[in-house]
Design a protein around this motif. Structure first.
Motif, PDB file in Angstrom:
ATOM      1  N   SER A 220       0.844  -1.186   0.000  1.00  0.00           N
ATOM      2  CA  SER A 220       0.000   0.000   0.000  1.00  0.00           C
ATOM      3  C   SER A 220       0.883   1.242   0.000  1.00  0.00           C
ATOM      4  O   SER A 220       2.070   1.181   0.363  1.00  0.00           O
ATOM      5  N   TYR A 221       0.306   2.364  -0.426  1.00  0.00           N
ATOM      6  CA  TYR A 221       1.071   3.606  -0.569  1.00  0.00           C
ATOM      7  C   TYR A 221       0.296   4.753   0.065  1.00  0.00           C
ATOM      8  O   TYR A 221      -0.903   4.920  -0.178  1.00  0.00           O
ATOM      9  N   LEU A 222       1.004   5.529   0.847  1.00  0.00           N
ATOM     10  CA  LEU A 222       0.465   6.771   1.388  1.00  0.00           C
ATOM     11  C   LEU A 222       1.079   7.913   0.585  1.00  0.00           C
ATOM     12  O   LEU A 222       2.305   8.030   0.495  1.00  0.00           O
ATOM     13  N   VAL A 223       0.227   8.734  -0.012  1.00  0.00           N
ATOM     14  CA  VAL A 223       0.689   9.847  -0.845  1.00  0.00           C
ATOM     15  C   VAL A 223       0.554  11.128  -0.029  1.00  0.00           C
ATOM     16  O   VAL A 223      -0.559  11.548   0.315  1.00  0.00           O
ATOM     17  N   LEU A 224       1.680  11.724   0.296  1.00  0.00           N
ATOM     18  CA  LEU A 224       1.726  12.956   1.076  1.00  0.00           C
ATOM     19  C   LEU A 224       2.236  14.071   0.179  1.00  0.00           C
ATOM     20  O   LEU A 224       3.278  13.929  -0.469  1.00  0.00           O
ATOM     21  N   GLY A 225       1.496  15.166   0.147  1.00  0.00           N
ATOM     22  CA  GLY A 225       1.878  16.258  -0.739  1.00  0.00           C
ATOM     23  C   GLY A 225       1.947  17.576   0.004  1.00  0.00           C
ATOM     24  O   GLY A 225       1.293  17.783   1.030  1.00  0.00           O
ATOM     25  N   ARG A 226       2.751  18.472  -0.519  1.00  0.00           N
ATOM     26  CA  ARG A 226       2.800  19.838  -0.003  1.00  0.00           C
ATOM     27  C   ARG A 226       2.720  20.799  -1.174  1.00  0.00           C
ATOM     28  O   ARG A 226       3.199  20.516  -2.280  1.00  0.00           O
ATOM     29  N   PHE A 227       2.075  21.920  -0.938  1.00  0.00           N
ATOM     30  CA  PHE A 227       1.988  22.951  -1.953  1.00  0.00           C
ATOM     31  C   PHE A 227       3.343  23.636  -2.062  1.00  0.00           C
ATOM     32  O   PHE A 227       3.908  24.089  -1.073  1.00  0.00           O
ATOM     33  N   GLY A 228       3.856  23.689  -3.274  1.00  0.00           N
ATOM     34  CA  GLY A 228       5.174  24.269  -3.504  1.00  0.00           C
ATOM     35  C   GLY A 228       6.030  23.327  -4.323  1.00  0.00           C
ATOM     36  O   GLY A 228       5.587  22.279  -4.785  1.00  0.00           O
ATOM     37  N   GLY A 229       7.287  23.700  -4.508  1.00  0.00           N
ATOM     38  CA  GLY A 229       8.203  22.881  -5.285  1.00  0.00           C
ATOM     39  C   GLY A 229       8.419  23.444  -6.670  1.00  0.00           C
ATOM     40  O   GLY A 229       7.579  24.185  -7.202  1.00  0.00           O
ATOM     41  N   THR A 230       9.546  23.088  -7.247  1.00  0.00           N
ATOM     42  CA  THR A 230       9.901  23.580  -8.587  1.00  0.00           C
ATOM     43  C   THR A 230      10.450  22.465  -9.450  1.00  0.00           C
ATOM     44  O   THR A 230      11.235  22.710 -10.360  1.00  0.00           O
ATOM     45  N   GLY A 231      10.060  21.240  -9.181  1.00  0.00           N
ATOM     46  CA  GLY A 231      10.598  20.127  -9.950  1.00  0.00           C
ATOM     47  C   GLY A 231       9.960  19.994 -11.319  1.00  0.00           C
ATOM     48  O   GLY A 231       8.982  20.666 -11.653  1.00  0.00           O
ATOM     49  N   THR A 232      10.540  19.102 -12.126  1.00  0.00           N
ATOM     50  CA  THR A 232       9.955  18.766 -13.421  1.00  0.00           C
ATOM     51  C   THR A 232       8.639  18.037 -13.182  1.00  0.00           C
ATOM     52  O   THR A 232       8.578  17.061 -12.425  1.00  0.00           O
ATOM     53  N   THR A 233       7.576  18.500 -13.816  1.00  0.00           N
ATOM     54  CA  THR A 233       6.252  17.942 -13.541  1.00  0.00           C
ATOM     55  C   THR A 233       5.953  16.748 -14.440  1.00  0.00           C
ATOM     56  O   THR A 233       6.396  16.690 -15.594  1.00  0.00           O
ATOM     57  N   SER A 234       5.193  15.822 -13.892  1.00  0.00           N
ATOM     58  CA  SER A 234       4.750  14.652 -14.645  1.00  0.00           C
ATOM     59  C   SER A 234       3.427  14.954 -15.339  1.00  0.00           C
ATOM     60  O   SER A 234       2.691  15.856 -14.947  1.00  0.00           O
ATOM     61  N   ASP A 235       3.129  14.168 -16.376  1.00  0.00           N
ATOM     62  CA  ASP A 235       1.886  14.314 -17.131  1.00  0.00           C
ATOM     63  C   ASP A 235       1.195  12.959 -17.183  1.00  0.00           C
ATOM     64  O   ASP A 235       1.727  12.007 -17.763  1.00  0.00           O
ATOM     65  N   TYR A 236       0.021  12.875 -16.569  1.00  0.00           N
ATOM     66  CA  TYR A 236      -0.730  11.629 -16.562  1.00  0.00           C
ATOM     67  C   TYR A 236      -2.007  11.725 -17.388  1.00  0.00           C
ATOM     68  O   TYR A 236      -2.947  10.963 -17.174  1.00  0.00           O
ATOM     69  N   THR A 237      -2.013  12.651 -18.318  1.00  0.00           N
ATOM     70  CA  THR A 237      -3.159  12.754 -19.232  1.00  0.00           C
ATOM     71  C   THR A 237      -2.882  12.052 -20.554  1.00  0.00           C
ATOM     72  O   THR A 237      -3.770  11.982 -21.403  1.00  0.00           O
ATOM     73  N   GLY A 238      -1.660  11.543 -20.734  1.00  0.00           N
ATOM     74  CA  GLY A 238      -1.302  10.863 -21.972  1.00  0.00           C
ATOM     75  C   GLY A 238      -1.172   9.371 -21.760  1.00  0.00           C
ATOM     76  O   GLY A 238      -2.096   8.707 -21.277  1.00  0.00           O
ATOM     77  N   GLN A 239       0.001   8.816 -22.078  1.00  0.00           N
ATOM     78  CA  GLN A 239       0.188   7.373 -21.971  1.00  0.00           C
ATOM     79  C   GLN A 239       0.413   6.918 -20.539  1.00  0.00           C
ATOM     80  O   GLN A 239       0.060   5.796 -20.176  1.00  0.00           O
ATOM     81  N   SER A 240       1.027   7.765 -19.718  1.00  0.00           N
ATOM     82  CA  SER A 240       1.288   7.380 -18.331  1.00  0.00           C
ATOM     83  C   SER A 240       0.002   7.426 -17.521  1.00  0.00           C
ATOM     84  O   SER A 240      -0.879   8.250 -17.772  1.00  0.00           O
ATOM     85  N   ILE A 241      -0.086   6.540 -16.535  1.00  0.00           N
ATOM     86  CA  ILE A 241      -1.295   6.390 -15.725  1.00  0.00           C
ATOM     87  C   ILE A 241      -0.941   6.688 -14.279  1.00  0.00           C
ATOM     88  O   ILE A 241      -0.007   6.102 -13.713  1.00  0.00           O
ATOM     89  N   TYR A 242      -1.695   7.595 -13.669  1.00  0.00           N
ATOM     90  CA  TYR A 242      -1.292   8.126 -12.371  1.00  0.00           C
ATOM     91  C   TYR A 242      -1.151   7.047 -11.303  1.00  0.00           C
ATOM     92  O   TYR A 242      -0.121   6.937 -10.647  1.00  0.00           O
ATOM     93  N   TYR A 243      -2.179   6.239 -11.095  1.00  0.00           N
ATOM     94  CA  TYR A 243      -2.120   5.322  -9.956  1.00  0.00           C
ATOM     95  C   TYR A 243      -0.996   4.316 -10.093  1.00  0.00           C
ATOM     96  O   TYR A 243      -0.410   3.870  -9.094  1.00  0.00           O
ATOM     97  N   GLN A 244      -0.646   3.963 -11.324  1.00  0.00           N
ATOM     98  CA  GLN A 244       0.461   3.040 -11.524  1.00  0.00           C
ATOM     99  C   GLN A 244       1.804   3.664 -11.154  1.00  0.00           C
ATOM    100  O   GLN A 244       2.750   2.963 -10.789  1.00  0.00           O
TER     101      GLN A 244
END
Length: 455
Positions: A220-244
């Motif tokens: 199982s995975y716990l997803v913890l996020g914070r507002f902020g950051g300047t990293g390279t962003t991922s795109d899950y609207t194309g071939q990549s699938i977010y939950y995977q």
């Protein structure tokens, strides 16, 4: 986005009131909505629904007060389009684009900010409601309609329809930085949830958003996020699938917009049922049609015509029961429920979304305890009907187990409660007082009849 001025809004309310007045006595009253996120089939619609075509926009954003005046049929997709240019977002943005503000408040909603900000109705400052008596009243927690304000959440249109809502907003940064933390034991994940809910931190970092996924008891995975950051962003609207991606990335960055709609592209993981996660079909499936409302329309067609069910029977496969539920359980008992669920319901992944009530306010139609940490457990799919069982038996077993552990379930999908149990769980006393006052002729369908009777 469909911006609306106040004069245009008032005209739309007048049209709605006129269409309500035109409904013959004794005829069912429904909204003429283009989309729906309900998962229970309903009886034949009867007369045309109420005209809400002019109530689907944002009236005003006040960036200084951090509030929004929004029409009842405005979708969160349109609201987010209006707030993000100001660096703002609603306190809670339910996962699917076409959920409406009125729908989230009268039918409940949840997301990864709910561990801090509760449920969508808790950010409502005031709202205008077309009642069953045909009047439009402004309900606030401190005015003469406070009882309606309290009873409206989870009333599912049985007390009236929201025409305007004023809600609180919060700042959001252009990016959201995520940590995907794997646990080999769900109990350890739930302990981490409790720590974050107590402290607001994990491993020295602030936490703004929190949810999780159980793939199997040992993963199982716990997803913890914070507002902020300047990293390279991922795109899950194309071939990549977010939950995977949770299984392969320890850290991630998304734009604020993509974070808010990260679950919508693949309807969490349910797009797999339509082949949309197969690489070849995914390339052929237009991106603009890879979204929850499209999948939901496919489900509605299947509910109507049963094509897939007929093919399964032709192949000799057993009939299947729809098990589409979100349930809220006390954090302390969530582990026991998950243990029972994984032993008895062959379905994965499972979504986990921690939440707590934002204040001590009582919400009688969905009674949760102030100060108590909860976890929303979401599971959506079908299971085979075993020989000798009846359709609905799995859902009934889940309902009983959720009640045994002191939880509730959302009512957007199939429900099988008897009347006595339903009344006990969903605030019948407060509901009937509000019903008699604001819908004295009972023109609007009763909550139990709507939910369990599928009217």
């Amino acid at each position: 986005m469909n911006p609306k001025g106040r004069p245009e809004h008032e005209r739309a309310v007048a049209v709605l009131r006129a269409s309500y007045a035109a409904v013959p006595d004794g005829s069912p009253v429904r909204l003429a909505k283009k989309t729906s996120n309900l998962f229970r089939p309903r009886s034949a619609a009867g007369p045309a629904g109420l005209d809400v075509s002019g109530l689907d926009g944002v009236i005003e954003i006040d960036p200084l007060a951090m509030t929004a005046d929004v029409q009842g049929m405005c979708t969160y997709e349109d609201l987010v389009d209006a707030t993000l240019p100001h660096g703002l977002m609603p306190l809670v943005v339910p996962q699917l684009r076409t959920i409406t503000l009125g729908g989230a408040v009268t039918g409940l909603g949840i997301e990864a900010t709910s561990w801090r900000h509760g449920l969508p109705h808790e950010s409502v400052i005031e709202l205008d409601i077309l009642t069953g008596a045909g009047e439009v009243v402004t309900a606030r927690p401190d005015n003469e309609h406070a009882s309606l304000f309290a009873a409206f959440p989870n009333s599912l249109g049985s007390l009236g329809y929201a025409t305007r809502l004023r809600i609180e907003l919060q700042p959001i940064t252009p990016q959201v930085a995520l940590r995907n933390i794997r646990f080999d034991d769900v109990g350890d994940l739930l302990e981490a949830v409790g720590e974050v809910m107590r402290t607001g931190h994990w491993d020295g970092e602030d936490v703004d958003v929190m949810d999780g996924v159980v793939f199997r008891p040992e993963e199982s995975y716990l997803v913890l996020g914070r507002f902020g950051g300047t990293g390279t962003t991922s795109d899950y609207t194309g071939q990549s699938i977010y939950y995977q991606s949770l299984r392969s990335k320890a850290t991630d960055h998304l734009t604020a917009y993509d974070y808010l709609w990260r679950w919508d592209t693949d309807w969490f993981w349910c797009s797999a049922a339509f082949g949309a996660q197969q690489p070849l079909l995914r390339r052929l499936w237009p991106t603009r049609l890879r979204r929850s409302d499209v999948y939901h329309r496919i489900v509605r067609l299947e509910n109507r015509y049963g094509v897939a069910a007929k093919v399964d029977r032709w192949r000799g496969n057993p009939d299947r029961e729809r098990v589409v539920q979100d349930v809220e359980l006390p954090l302390a008992l969530t582990g026991k429920f998950l243990e029972w669920f994984t032993d008895n319901v062959p379905m994965a992944p499972i979504w986990l979304c921690p939440l707590r009530l934002r204040s001590g306010t009582a919400w009688p139609l969905y009674p949760m305890h102030a100060g108590e940490p909860y976890v929303n457990v979401g599971f959506w799919g079908t299971v085979p009907i075993v020989p000798g069982a009846a359709d609905g038996d799995v859902n009934r077993a889940i309902e009983a187990k959720v009640s045994e552990f002191g939880g509730h379930k959302s009512l957007y999908s199939d429900a099988y409660y008897d009347r006595e149990t339903f009344d006990r769980l969903y605030g019948a006393t407060a509901y009937r007082v509000a019903k008699d006052r604001y819908d004295p002729d009972h023109r609007l369908t009763d909550l139990y009849d709507k939910v369990v009777g599928r009217r």
